[in-house]
Design an enzyme around this catalytic site. Structure first.
Site, mmCIF file in Angstrom:
data_model
loop_
_atom_site.group_PDB
_atom_site.id
_atom_site.type_symbol
_atom_site.label_atom_id
_atom_site.label_comp_id
_atom_site.label_asym_id
_atom_site.label_seq_id
_atom_site.Cartn_x
_atom_site.Cartn_y
_atom_site.Cartn_z
ATOM 1 N N ASP A 141 0.839 -1.216 0.000
ATOM 2 C CA ASP A 141 0.000 0.000 0.000
ATOM 3 C C ASP A 141 0.867 1.256 0.000
ATOM 4 O O ASP A 141 0.755 2.127 -0.863
ATOM 5 C CB ASP A 141 -0.861 0.041 1.271
ATOM 6 N N TYR A 235 -7.736 5.016 -0.963
ATOM 7 C CA TYR A 235 -7.751 4.991 0.504
ATOM 8 C C TYR A 235 -8.036 6.370 1.118
ATOM 9 O O TYR A 235 -7.624 7.404 0.564
ATOM 10 C CB TYR A 235 -6.388 4.516 1.016
#
Ligand SMILES: O=C(CO)[C@@H](O)[C@@H](O)COP(=O)(O)O
Length: 241
Positions: A141, A235
């Site tokens: 990520d 996100y």
């Protein structure tokens, strides 16, 4: 003759004042997240410059305890690493890593913030000059893969900055473990660079712990790529890093 804060445009003075507040506050995140002991870490932020304005950044003063840092003692430097007449005492020296931060700003226009710490787990990987393998989805990520190691370099001139930029240009990672020294992180601003420093130490610790009971497997590259793409684009809240 050095640049004077009082001779800058009111708009640039306002941008510097706001950056000083932010960078002073962000230094408190280093001890709060156990990334530093004593004064062993620093944060800087580039001041966005309009055409014709000098390019500057704000960085902490060298060796000053975190509980004594404030907006008033954040030092303003040119991208050559020279302190301007910024209203602080002429004796107040910028961080000993100012040259490294300045080199990054000169050579990576997309970088708005730089952080350096000696956080224990990341620094233990740096001591071994061992990249942190991408065995966690959080690494995919945030770092888009392994956290790489940069070359051994002595403090004091452009050596660290040059090795740091050379490594950053070869990776998606916003963190680099400088060989036998410690982590440096970058971001679009100081806050995102501090976040990278916090997550770098977190994954250095968890991968270290995982390694004590086995050999975790690196995530397949195509999964790393899809995780990184999602996290960087989906996100969190819009505009919040
Ligand atoms: O590691 C070093 C010096 O060797 C520095 O990064 C660390 O001590 C922080 O220095 P500054 O207080 O920012 O000058």
């Amino acid at each position: 003759m050095s640049l004077k804060f009082i001779n800058l445009t009111p708009e640039q003075q306002a941008r510097i004042t706001a950056a000083r507040e932010r960078v002073a506050a962000l230094h408190q995140e280093l001890p709060r997240n156990d990334l530093v002991v004593w004064t062993a870490g620093n944060v800087s932020e580039r001041i966005p410059a309009q055409i014709g304005e000098p390019e500057l950044f704000v960085i902490k003063p060298s060796g000053v305890s975190y509980d004594e840092l404030s907006a008033d003692n954040m030092v303003v430097c040119t991208l050559d690493g020279q302190k301007i007449e910024d209203g602080t005492s002429a004796d107040l020296q910028p961080s000993s890593d100012t040259n490294a931060h300045a080199y990054v700003y000169r050579h990576m226009s997309g970088v708005g913030g730089v952080v350096h710490t000696h956080s224990p787990y990341a620094t233990s990987w740096a001591a071994r000059a061992e990249p942190i393998p991408c065995v966690l989805t959080m690494m995919a990520d945030e770092f888009g893969g392994d956290i790489p190691v940069g070359p051994f370099a002595l403090i004091g001139d452009d050596s660290i900055g040059r090795g740091l930029v050379q490594t950053l240009l070869s990776t998606r990672s916003r963190a680099v473990l400088m060989d036998r020294h410690g982590p440096f992180t970058v971001g679009t601003d100081a806050r995102s660079a501090v976040k990278a420093a916090v997550l770098c130490e977190e994954v250095a610790r968890t991968v270290h712990l995982a390694r004590t009971h086995g050999r975790p497997e690196r995530i397949d590259q195509h999964h790393i790529d899809s995780l990184y793409k999602r996290y960087q684009n989906v996100y969190g809240q819009k505009g919040n890093s």
